[in-house]
Motif scaffolding. Structure first.
Motif, PDB file in Angstrom:
ATOM      1  N   UNK A 147       0.837  -1.203   0.000  1.00  0.00           N
ATOM      2  CA  UNK A 147       0.000   0.000   0.000  1.00  0.00           C
ATOM      3  C   UNK A 147       0.875   1.257   0.000  1.00  0.00           C
ATOM      4  N   UNK A 162       3.787   1.440  -1.303  1.00  0.00           N
ATOM      5  CA  UNK A 162       4.369   1.552  -2.645  1.00  0.00           C
ATOM      6  C   UNK A 162       3.356   2.190  -3.613  1.00  0.00           C
ATOM      7  N   UNK A 163       2.120   1.690  -3.554  1.00  0.00           N
ATOM      8  CA  UNK A 163       1.050   2.173  -4.435  1.00  0.00           C
ATOM      9  C   UNK A 163       0.828   3.678  -4.292  1.00  0.00           C
ATOM     10  N   UNK A 204      -2.404   5.309 -10.144  1.00  0.00           N
ATOM     11  CA  UNK A 204      -3.437   4.973  -9.158  1.00  0.00           C
ATOM     12  C   UNK A 204      -3.859   6.214  -8.379  1.00  0.00           C
ATOM     13  N   UNK A 205      -2.875   6.948  -7.881  1.00  0.00           N
ATOM     14  CA  UNK A 205      -3.173   8.170  -7.128  1.00  0.00           C
ATOM     15  C   UNK A 205      -2.472   9.369  -7.778  1.00  0.00           C
ATOM     16  N   UNK A 208      -4.785  13.810  -5.575  1.00  0.00           N
ATOM     17  CA  UNK A 208      -4.642  13.275  -4.213  1.00  0.00           C
ATOM     18  C   UNK A 208      -3.409  13.844  -3.523  1.00  0.00           C
ATOM     19  N   UNK A 210      -2.097  12.815   2.815  1.00  0.00           N
ATOM     20  CA  UNK A 210      -3.413  12.330   3.254  1.00  0.00           C
ATOM     21  C   UNK A 210      -3.546  10.826   2.975  1.00  0.00           C
ATOM     22  N   UNK A 211      -3.082  10.389   1.803  1.00  0.00           N
ATOM     23  CA  UNK A 211      -3.123   8.947   1.502  1.00  0.00           C
ATOM     24  C   UNK A 211      -2.308   8.188   2.541  1.00  0.00           C
ATOM     25  N   UNK A 260      -4.138   7.825   5.789  1.00  0.00           N
ATOM     26  CA  UNK A 260      -5.243   6.869   5.636  1.00  0.00           C
ATOM     27  C   UNK A 260      -4.732   5.437   5.660  1.00  0.00           C
ATOM     28  N   UNK A 261      -3.628   5.197   4.941  1.00  0.00           N
ATOM     29  CA  UNK A 261      -3.076   3.841   4.891  1.00  0.00           C
ATOM     30  C   UNK A 261      -2.650   3.394   6.285  1.00  0.00           C
ATOM     31  N   UNK A 298      -3.049   4.672   9.458  1.00  0.00           N
ATOM     32  CA  UNK A 298      -4.002   4.615  10.568  1.00  0.00           C
ATOM     33  C   UNK A 298      -5.001   3.478  10.384  1.00  0.00           C
ATOM     34  N   UNK A 316      -8.700  12.078   9.293  1.00  0.00           N
ATOM     35  CA  UNK A 316      -9.387  11.371  10.384  1.00  0.00           C
ATOM     36  C   UNK A 316      -9.582  12.183  11.669  1.00  0.00           C
ATOM     37  N   UNK A 372     -15.336  10.071   8.949  1.00  0.00           N
ATOM     38  CA  UNK A 372     -14.225  10.964   8.619  1.00  0.00           C
ATOM     39  C   UNK A 372     -13.130  10.296   7.789  1.00  0.00           C
ATOM     40  N   UNK A 411     -10.132   7.469  -1.375  1.00  0.00           N
ATOM     41  CA  UNK A 411      -8.805   6.904  -1.091  1.00  0.00           C
ATOM     42  C   UNK A 411      -8.908   5.496  -0.510  1.00  0.00           C
ATOM     43  N   UNK A 447     -10.017   2.929  -3.059  1.00  0.00           N
ATOM     44  CA  UNK A 447      -8.932   2.577  -3.981  1.00  0.00           C
ATOM     45  C   UNK A 447      -7.936   1.638  -3.308  1.00  0.00           C
ATOM     46  N   UNK A 448      -7.661   1.876  -2.026  1.00  0.00           N
ATOM     47  CA  UNK A 448      -6.697   1.031  -1.310  1.00  0.00           C
ATOM     48  C   UNK A 448      -7.207  -0.399  -1.186  1.00  0.00           C
TER      49      UNK A 448
END
Lengths: 208, 208
Positions: free
Chosen positions: A153, A155-156, A162-163, A168, A172-173, A176-177, A179, A208, B140, B145, B148-149
């Motif tokens: 994730x 790496x992506x 993809x993003x 994006x 932020x990505x 998200x990954x 947390x 978040x 939240x 994102x 997509x993940x």
């Protein structure tokens, strides 16, 4: 600091700030005040200097991680420190650095990429195992599989197909990954700690 | 059922069981009891038949998903139904089906892959949004994102370079992805429901 070290430190900062292609050996000579002739006595070419710079950045990043690991009160504390280190790196490093490296210095990119993904993967597995030992991550997860899923994730995240950066924010990505990943594998006790850190650091967290 | 439909249903089963390359038009003629001449009157070639088979499988899978969606008491109920459908599909479909499709029928693979990833992504976003509406997923999160993940993790699952079949069970990876993902985005109430389902279905679940 030797002259070699000083050139490496300053050149690294220049590459990080502006990408690799935009920085010429002339720029580096001007910025460091070292003649091009002397620079070429120390480094055979730009690739040689670049390799030293990447080694320097790696060592710095590794030290930062090890310090964080030693200082962390528990694994959740460590995860939130990593988030801060990661977001800082995302914000400081010009995206051109990675794309230039892949495009114009492919063999260095490949070495670096392979080394760093292996280091990354084994580091992630150690973090997860420590969390299980502390009773904060569930013991019934497959460390090999979930570790690989986190590393993939991450790496992506940098994959423009993809993003795309225009839509994006990488930071932020990243949050998200990380947390969601650690919430996913956390025990009840781990989750309570995550919530506590999220409340405490709400101002610093982007999402978040 | 028309003769065309009957051929499609039986050929689909044969492809799913043995992959595509191993099944010749002669095998299909023998199994269905329809002469090769008649088969070639209905389908111009194996690619044409294969396209119809994929359309048939897609429609069947979509109906199964829609039925599940209509029946589900809440989003967690639906997620666990999806896990069962997914694990069943992984166990039934011969891995040669996908590798043959990519290797020997690349243009069909590409169409199918693009269509199904888009369908997949929009479906995942709907599921997450329903969960947020039900108060079971956190409001939240960035649906774009995290959706997509999830979809990328499900794609990675089939990547032989990342998870070689000889070392990893696809069904176990699938469960790890889905359960950790939904735990990651769940609210407290959502998490309690997930725990309840995991206890209830422990016999059927492979991991966790």
């Amino acid at each position: 600091m030797t002259m070699k070290e000083r050139i490496v430190v300053q050149a690294s900062e220049m590459f990080i700030k502006s990408g690799i292609k935009a920085i010429t050996m002339d720029d580096i000579s001007r910025e460091t005040g070292v003649s091009k002739r002397t620079i070429y006595e120390i480094f055979s070419d730009k690739d040689d200097l670049l390799r030293s710079c990447i080694g320097h950045m790696d060592a710095k990043f590794r030290k930062e991680k090890e310090d964080a690991q030693a200082k962390a009160k528990n694994i959740i504390d460590l995860v939130f420190t990593f988030i801060k280190i990661g977001v800082k790196a995302i914000n400081i490093v010009n995206p051109l650095f990675n794309s230039d490296l892949k495009r114009y210095h492919y063999s260095i990119w490949k070495e670096t990429y392979q080394m760093s993904s292996e280091m990354h993967r084994s580091h992630i597995q150690k973090v997860i195992t420590r969390g299980i030992d502390e009773g904060l991550f569930r013991s019934n997860i497959d460390v090999g599989i979930v570790g690989m899923l986190l590393s993939e994730q991450l790496r992506i995240m940098s994959d423009e197909n993809i993003f795309p950066s225009v839509r994006f924010s990488k930071a932020v990505i990243f949050e998200n990954i990380v947390i969601n990943f650690f919430r996913g594998i956390a025990t009840k006790k781990g989750l309570e700690l995550i919530e506590k850190y999220m409340d405490k650091e709400a101002d610093e967290l982007l999402t978040v």
